[in-house]
Design an enzyme around this catalytic site. Structure first.
Site, PDB file in Angstrom:
ATOM      1  N   TYR A  54       0.607  -1.106   0.219  1.00 10.70           N
ATOM      2  CA  TYR A  54      -0.003  -0.054  -0.080  1.00 10.70           C
ATOM      3  C   TYR A  54       0.878   1.285  -0.039  1.00 10.70           C
ATOM      4  CZ  TYR A  54      -2.815   3.823   1.365  1.00 10.70           C
ATOM      5  OH  TYR A  54      -3.612   4.889   1.385  1.00 10.70           O
ATOM      6  N   HIS A  84      -3.955  16.417  -3.665  1.00 10.95           N
ATOM      7  CA  HIS A  84      -4.204  16.599  -2.337  1.00 10.95           C
ATOM      8  C   HIS A  84      -3.983  18.147  -1.867  1.00 10.95           C
ATOM      9  CE1 HIS A  84      -4.551  12.459  -2.501  1.00 10.95           C
ATOM     10  NE2 HIS A  84      -4.517  12.170  -1.127  1.00 10.95           N
ATOM     11  N   ASN A 196       0.871  12.160   5.456  1.00 13.05           N
ATOM     12  CA  ASN A 196      -0.077  11.127   6.077  1.00 13.05           C
ATOM     13  C   ASN A 196       0.281  11.193   7.632  1.00 13.05           C
ATOM     14  OD1 ASN A 196      -0.922   7.502   5.904  1.00 13.05           O
ATOM     15  ND2 ASN A 196      -2.286   9.340   6.256  1.00 13.05           N
ATOM     16  N   TYR A 279     -20.093  33.099  43.625  1.00  9.72           N
ATOM     17  CA  TYR A 279     -19.201  31.876  43.380  1.00  9.72           C
ATOM     18  C   TYR A 279     -17.965  32.518  42.353  1.00  9.72           C
ATOM     19  CZ  TYR A 279     -22.939  28.655  44.492  1.00  9.72           C
ATOM     20  OH  TYR A 279     -24.059  27.934  45.262  1.00  9.72           O
ATOM     21  N   ARG A 282     -15.383  33.179  45.274  1.00 11.49           N
ATOM     22  CA  ARG A 282     -15.251  32.001  46.357  1.00 11.49           C
ATOM     23  C   ARG A 282     -15.018  30.780  45.689  1.00 11.49           C
ATOM     24  NH1 ARG A 282     -20.283  29.603  48.965  1.00 11.49           N
ATOM     25  NH2 ARG A 282     -21.313  31.241  48.344  1.00 11.49           N
ATOM     26  N   PHE A 328      -2.323   7.424  11.809  1.00 14.22           N
ATOM     27  CA  PHE A 328      -2.758   8.758  11.222  1.00 14.22           C
ATOM     28  C   PHE A 328      -4.013   9.287  11.896  1.00 14.22           C
ATOM     29  CE2 PHE A 328      -4.014   5.412   8.298  1.00 14.22           C
ATOM     30  CZ  PHE A 328      -5.601   5.289   8.364  1.00 14.22           C
ATOM     31  N   GLU A 413     -12.728   5.343   4.299  1.00 13.58           N
ATOM     32  CA  GLU A 413     -12.204   5.989   5.384  1.00 13.58           C
ATOM     33  C   GLU A 413     -13.464   6.570   6.182  1.00 13.58           C
ATOM     34  OE1 GLU A 413      -9.577   8.763   3.508  1.00 13.58           O
ATOM     35  OE2 GLU A 413      -8.052   7.243   2.866  1.00 13.58           O
TER      36      GLU A 413
END
Length: 509
Positions: A54, A84, A196, A279, A282, A328, A413
């Protein structure tokens, strides 16, 4: 510090800051060089044998079933980066771009990514010579890593894209030529090894958590000044109270508040002016302490991630084995960054409520909106509006990004982290919170001016008050408040007040 050696295992958050913001140089350790060469040799062997692996001899994502012949592996890597490179939106600041390059180089230095030493050294040379890729912020799903924005980093390595060099934005090719850096031609596996991973989200988150560590110190300092301005009760910070609920930073916050207000003639004991405070005064140790606990947790996770390899597949040279996994995936960072955003947002929430107590005459004995000749003057009225607006915006931004997911790559994915969105949102929350705390500093200093000037402030609060008054005058009549807010923000961003206070009373824990 002239140079920091990286090996993929020992980078610290302080190292990241030194390199990203102070331009400290980087080099590889000898061991990292050896590991890089060994893992690359495995890749070259597999390519030569034309084995089906791969990302090396196959396509990507859903296209992983497409075999790529040996003669097309270089085209595969180049096309990967070009296709990409589709991130959009505003670009990251230069310190984030530098942090991205550093973290990617450190991940590759671990020696399980199969990148050539020449390519890795090119990335380090860009960092050392100040060639900073222009990286758009949007477009990452946070799995498979930060593919789109990291591709823009790699474009410059190929003489493409854009970069900032010596303060000027220019084509990547021009920046590389001016810096005297030879571009690379990607070989098998290298494009994938470079993009990646989780380095975008981690770079943004690392700088944000570092800034949050300093910001929460400032939050304690500003709250102490407000406490004095409102004649707050210090009994609530008694160590005995917090030892029976022993959360680490609840205890440390209570101690810090007592140290900051030590010697004050403005604070009170229970029953002297009122029996209990609201609050937001305090419960400061419980509120701020919880945020400090969260910040410390995120810091721990960041320290792990900056020394991790997050690409796929991974090369194990000893066994000559390549394993496809899921390092990844950004989930280990997405959840902490969402948590960090909520922790920082709470600092703004409680600060804005303290501002309201300062400006609202129904909640204190101070003049309405902290100004004389009220009516003609609006004083600090609208600064509270601005703070409330920022706090409301933070509530929108604090919606966790990590609970969302959307499938991609033809459903190969099918679960993503949205970790980069989480990191970016948290950075926006931090910026908004700085402005809210800046307003509180101004309002608290103004309230002190309206009190009995003969009284003594606490050790830390006196330094805080003086630091504010060195750059911002007391408000006697209305003026453009935005200018004052910007000055107050600068005090926070330059760490002026925190540094001055810690020099006087010691480190705030």
């Amino acid at each position: 510090m002239s140079c920091i050696a990286i090996d993929g295992n020992s980078l610290t958050l302080d190292d990241v800051i030194e390199i990203a913001r102070n331009n400290v140089k980087v080099k590889l350790t000898d061991e990292a060089v050896k590991k890089a060469r060994k893992s690359r040799a495995v890749v070259d062997e597999f390519v030569e044998k034309e084995e089906v692996i791969y990302g090396i001899t196959t396509g990507f994502g859903e296209l992983s079933n497409v075999y790529i012949s040996k003669d097309k592996t270089e085209d595969l890597q180049k096309n990967l980066i070009f296709s990409h490179s589709c991130a959009v939106g505003e670009c990251f600041e230069e310190d984030i771009s530098r942090a991205v390059m550093l973290l990617r180089a450190n991940a590759l230095a671990k020696g399980v990514s199969g990148i050539r030493l020449k390519t890795l050294n090119t990335l380090i040379e860009m960092l050392n010579k100040g060639v900073h890729p222009v990286i758009p912020q949007q477009g990452s799903l946070g799995a498979s890593g930060d593919l789109a924005p990291l591709s823009h980093m790699v474009l410059v390595m190929l003489n493409e894209g854009e970069a900032i060099y010596k303060g000027k934005r220019m084509p990547g090719k021009e920046a590389m030529e001016k810096a005297g850096i030879e571009p690379v031609k990607l070989k098998a596996k290298e494009g994938l090894a470079l993009i990646n991973g989780t380095q975008i989200m981690t770079a943004v988150g690392a700088l944000t958590v570092y800034d949050a560590i300093n910001l929460i110190k400032l939050a304690e300092i500003s709250s102490a000044l407000t406490l004095e301005a409102l004649n707050g009760i210090t009994d609530a910070f008694d160590e005995r109270v917090h030892k029976v609920r022993p959360h680490k930073h609840q205890i440390s916050c209570a101690k810090n508040l007592l140290r900051l207000t030590e010697g004050s003639e403005y604070t009170t004991r229970q029953g002297e002016v009122r029996v209990q405070d609201a609050y937001t005064l305090r419960c400061l140790p419980q509120i701020h302490g919880a945020s400090k606990d969260a910040i410390e947790y995120v810091e721990e996770k960041v320290e792990i991630e900056i020394n991790s390899t997050t690409d796929n597949p991974l090369i194990f040279d000893e066994d000559k084995e390549v394993i496809s996994g899921g390092n990844f995936h950004g989930q280990p960072m997405a959840l902490p960054f969402d948590f960090l955003g909520m922790a920082i947002a709470e600092l703004a929430n409680v600060s804005e409520r303290r501002i309201e107590r300062l400006v609202n005459p129904n909640l204190s004995d101070l003049p309405p909106f902290l100004v004389g000749d009220v009516g003609v003057n609006s004083g600090f009225m609208i600064t509270q509006y601005s703070a409330a607006s920022l706090v409301s915006e933070n509530k929108v931004l604090a919606h966790p990004a990590s609970v969302d997911s959307i499938p991609s790559s033809a459903n190969k994915e099918d679960h993503v982290s949205m970790g980069t969105t989480a990191a970016r949102q948290t950075r926006e929350i931090l910026n908004n919170t700085k402005h809210v705390l800046a307003i509180e500093l101004m309002a608290a200093a103004q309230a002190i001016d309206l009190r009995d000037e003969s009284k003594q402030l606490g050790k830390g609060s006196e330094i805080t008050y003086r630091s504010v008054r060195e750059v911002i005058d007391e408000l006697c009549e209305d003026r453009i408040m935005n200018l004052d807010i910007n000055k107050s923000v600068s005090l926070i961003e330059e760490n002026v007040i925190v540094d001055a206070v810690e020099e006087e009373i010691g480190e705030l824990h």
